[in-house]
Design a protein around this motif. Sequence first.
Motif, PDB file in Angstrom:
ATOM      1  N   ARG A  45      39.361  41.200  34.565  1.00  0.00           N
ATOM      2  CA  ARG A  45      38.301  40.315  35.032  1.00  0.00           C
ATOM      3  C   ARG A  45      37.738  39.464  33.898  1.00  0.00           C
ATOM      4  O   ARG A  45      37.578  38.250  34.028  1.00  0.00           O
ATOM      5  CB  ARG A  45      37.188  41.147  35.679  1.00  0.00           C
ATOM      6  N   ASN A 158      34.362  41.022  44.080  1.00  0.00           N
ATOM      7  CA  ASN A 158      35.174  42.153  44.522  1.00  0.00           C
ATOM      8  C   ASN A 158      35.662  41.881  45.940  1.00  0.00           C
ATOM      9  O   ASN A 158      34.873  41.847  46.884  1.00  0.00           O
ATOM     10  CB  ASN A 158      34.353  43.443  44.483  1.00  0.00           C
ATOM     11  N   PRO A 165      41.493  41.645  40.367  1.00  0.00           N
ATOM     12  CA  PRO A 165      40.421  40.677  40.554  1.00  0.00           C
ATOM     13  C   PRO A 165      40.975  39.303  40.950  1.00  0.00           C
ATOM     14  O   PRO A 165      42.017  38.880  40.430  1.00  0.00           O
ATOM     15  CB  PRO A 165      39.742  40.608  39.181  1.00  0.00           C
TER      16      PRO A 165
END
Length: 317
Positions: A45, A158, A165
Motif C-alpha cells: 500500500r 480496503n 490493495p
Amino acid sequence: MKVKRSFAELYKAYGIYVLLVVLVGVMSILEPSFFSASNLVNVLRQCSVYAILAFGMTYIFIGDGLDLSIGNTLNLCSCVVAMLIVNRGMNMWLAVLITLCVGVLVGFCNAFIVTKLKVNPFLGTLGTMYIIKGIALYITNENPITGLPDSFKIFGGNVKGLPVPPQFLIAVVLFVILYVVLRHTKIGRHVYAVGSNEQAARLSGIKVTRVKFFIFMLSGFCAALAGIVMASRLQLGSPVLTSAYEMDAIAAVCIGGTSSGGGDGSLGKTVCGALALTVIRVGLNILRISTSIQQIVIGAVIVAAVAIDMYGRNRQK
C-alpha cells in the motif's frame, strides 16, 4: 579477455537488487513479524504511492530536470477530487478525470516556466510548490474535506474480495504503460536523448521543448493520481495530506540508480528503489525507531546513492 568493472559500475548494474535483498533479510531477522500478511499488505500500500510519484520523477530525472512541486500537487488534487464529489455532488469518475487534468495543468505550468521563461527547474518548481500549497489552503479554507462515499475506496481503500490493495494494481498498470513508452517508443528515446545532451538532441532535430512539456505534464499526472489514491485511502482531501512526498519520490528514484545528471535510468529499478524506501520506513516503524533516526538513515542512503553515481560519471570522463 575479462574487463574489470569498478564498484560504481557494479552498483549501477546490481546495487539496488543487493540492497533490497539485504534490507528484507535484516528486517526479517530483527523482526519476524515483518513477513506477516498484514505488514506485507501495508508495504504494498505504501510502496504503491511512492512508486506512482517516482514514475513521473524518473522521467523528469532522465530528461535532466527536477520537479519539487509534486508533493503539494498531490495534496491539491486530493482536495480537488474531494470537493468535486462531496461539495459539488459530481459523478466520481468525472471528478477523477477532472482531477487528473488539474495535475496535467500543473505540469504544463511548470514546463512553461522552465522552457519559455528559462527558469532553472529547481527554482521554478520551488516557486510553484508554494503557489500550489497556497491554492490548496485557500480553496479549502485550510480545512480537510471529509464525507467521501464508500465507492471511492476503489482507488486506495480496503476493497472486499481483493487480495492486494487497489493502489498496487493501479501502480502496476501505470508501470507497464510508462515502461513501454520509455523503452519502445520515439518519445521515450527522445527523453533519453534530451537528458544526455540537450544541445545535441536539438541539433539532431528533436523538439526539446515538446519533450520537456511531456515529462513535466506526466509528472503532474502521476502526482494527481497519487493524490486520488491517498484521498481514497484516507477518505478525505486535505491541503496538508502528506508531507515532503516529493523528497520520498526523489529518494526512490536516486536509490533505484537513476542518474541525477540525466540521460540514464530505469523504471524497473525505480520500483525497487520505492520498495527499498518502503522497507526502510516500515521496518524502522516496526522496530519503534524514532522518525528523526529514520530521516537520518534515508538521507544517508540518498547521499550514498548520488555519490556513487557521480563517482561513476567522473570515472567515465
